[in-house]
Design an enzyme around this catalytic site. Structure first.
Site, PDB file in Angstrom:
ATOM      1  CG  HIS A  24      -1.817   1.160   1.349  1.00  0.00           C
ATOM      2  ND1 HIS A  24      -3.148   1.114   1.006  1.00  0.00           N
ATOM      3  CD2 HIS A  24      -1.592   2.437   1.785  1.00  0.00           C
ATOM      4  CE1 HIS A  24      -3.704   2.301   1.210  1.00  0.00           C
ATOM      5  NE2 HIS A  24      -2.772   3.115   1.686  1.00  0.00           N
ATOM      6  CD  GLU A  25       1.730   3.855   3.609  1.00  0.00           C
ATOM      7  OE1 GLU A  25       2.151   4.867   3.012  1.00  0.00           O
ATOM      8  OE2 GLU A  25       0.637   3.841   4.201  1.00  0.00           O
ATOM      9  CG  HIS A  28       0.341   5.864  -1.130  1.00  0.00           C
ATOM     10  ND1 HIS A  28      -0.796   6.135  -1.843  1.00  0.00           N
ATOM     11  CD2 HIS A  28      -0.070   5.409   0.088  1.00  0.00           C
ATOM     12  CE1 HIS A  28      -1.865   5.839  -1.106  1.00  0.00           C
ATOM     13  NE2 HIS A  28      -1.440   5.391   0.060  1.00  0.00           N
TER      14      HIS A  28
END
Length: 222
Positions: A24-25, A28
């Site tokens: 997820h990170e 980004h």
């Protein structure tokens, strides 16, 4: 929950949670880097090494508490946010929204991958393997991938709550006209408190549960 059950839920959920929040990170940062902001790359955050993304409370303490409190029925966690400087974007408002959306989209892709491995690989193998192999190896792997579906769907849903600094809030900011976006973004310092109140009051359930139920039914979990 008994100690043995707690350990079992930890073993089943730990890897899916770690993978979900790490990807997820990183997503980004990767999208932000692609759009012109190298901040995450310069700080060494474009790595799948989970150590670089671990937040003591969000990655370790919170999931452990939820496993114990909910008897393993609900597991959630988060990592240290990847730093993004929107001033490096050509179109800060639009590109920030795209970078924010990358996290939940990645979690849904991980849920799809987990579902495919469960149904297309593990289930056929279970039918062909000896009972001992099925019970000792394939059954635990199936539970891990099923947990991966739940963890990623919940993480995607929670992050799409339209309150900054959650991803949904940043996406909504990017979609609003500039004047409204500027006004809306002013709630960000209080965003986490607002989200906690939404969860405590049960209002958050009306926002995220339809999304969660839809995808868990789609993935044959619910």
């Amino acid at each position: 929950m008994e100690t043995a059950d707690t350990i079992r839920h930890l073993l089943i959920s730990a890897l899916p949670v770690l993978i979900a929040i790490t990807f997820h990170e990183v997503s980004h940062g990767l999208v932000a880097n692609k759009l012109g902001d190298p901040t995450a790359k310069m700080l060494g955050r474009l790595t799948l090494n989970p150590i670089a993304h671990i937040d003591i409370f969000g990655t370790i303490i919170l999931p452990l508490m939820l496993i114990v409190v909910t008897d393993g029925r609900f597991v959630f966690g988060y990592a240290k946010p990847v730093p993004i400087n929107p001033m490096n974007f050509k179109n800060p408002k639009k590109d920030m929204a795209i970078s924010a959306a990358a996290g939940p989209v990645t979690n849904l892709l991980l849920a799809i991958c987990s579902f495919i491995i469960w149904k297309a690989v593990l289930t056929p193998l279970a039918g062909l393997s000896p009972e001992l192999v099925g019970e000792k190896v394939l059954r635990p792997l199936t539970l891990i991938f099923q947990s991966g579906i739940v963890v990623n769907v919940v993480l995607a849903a929670f992050n799409m709550i339209p309150i900054p600094p959650l991803d949904g809030g940043r996406v909504l900011t990017g979609l609003l006209p500039y004047k409204q976006a500027a006004s809306f973004s002013r709630i960000e310092p209080f965003g986490f408190i607002i989200v906690l109140l939404l969860i405590y009051s049960g209002i958050a359930n009306y926002i995220i549960m339809p999304f969660i139920v839809f995808f868990l039914k789609l993935f044959q979990i619910y």
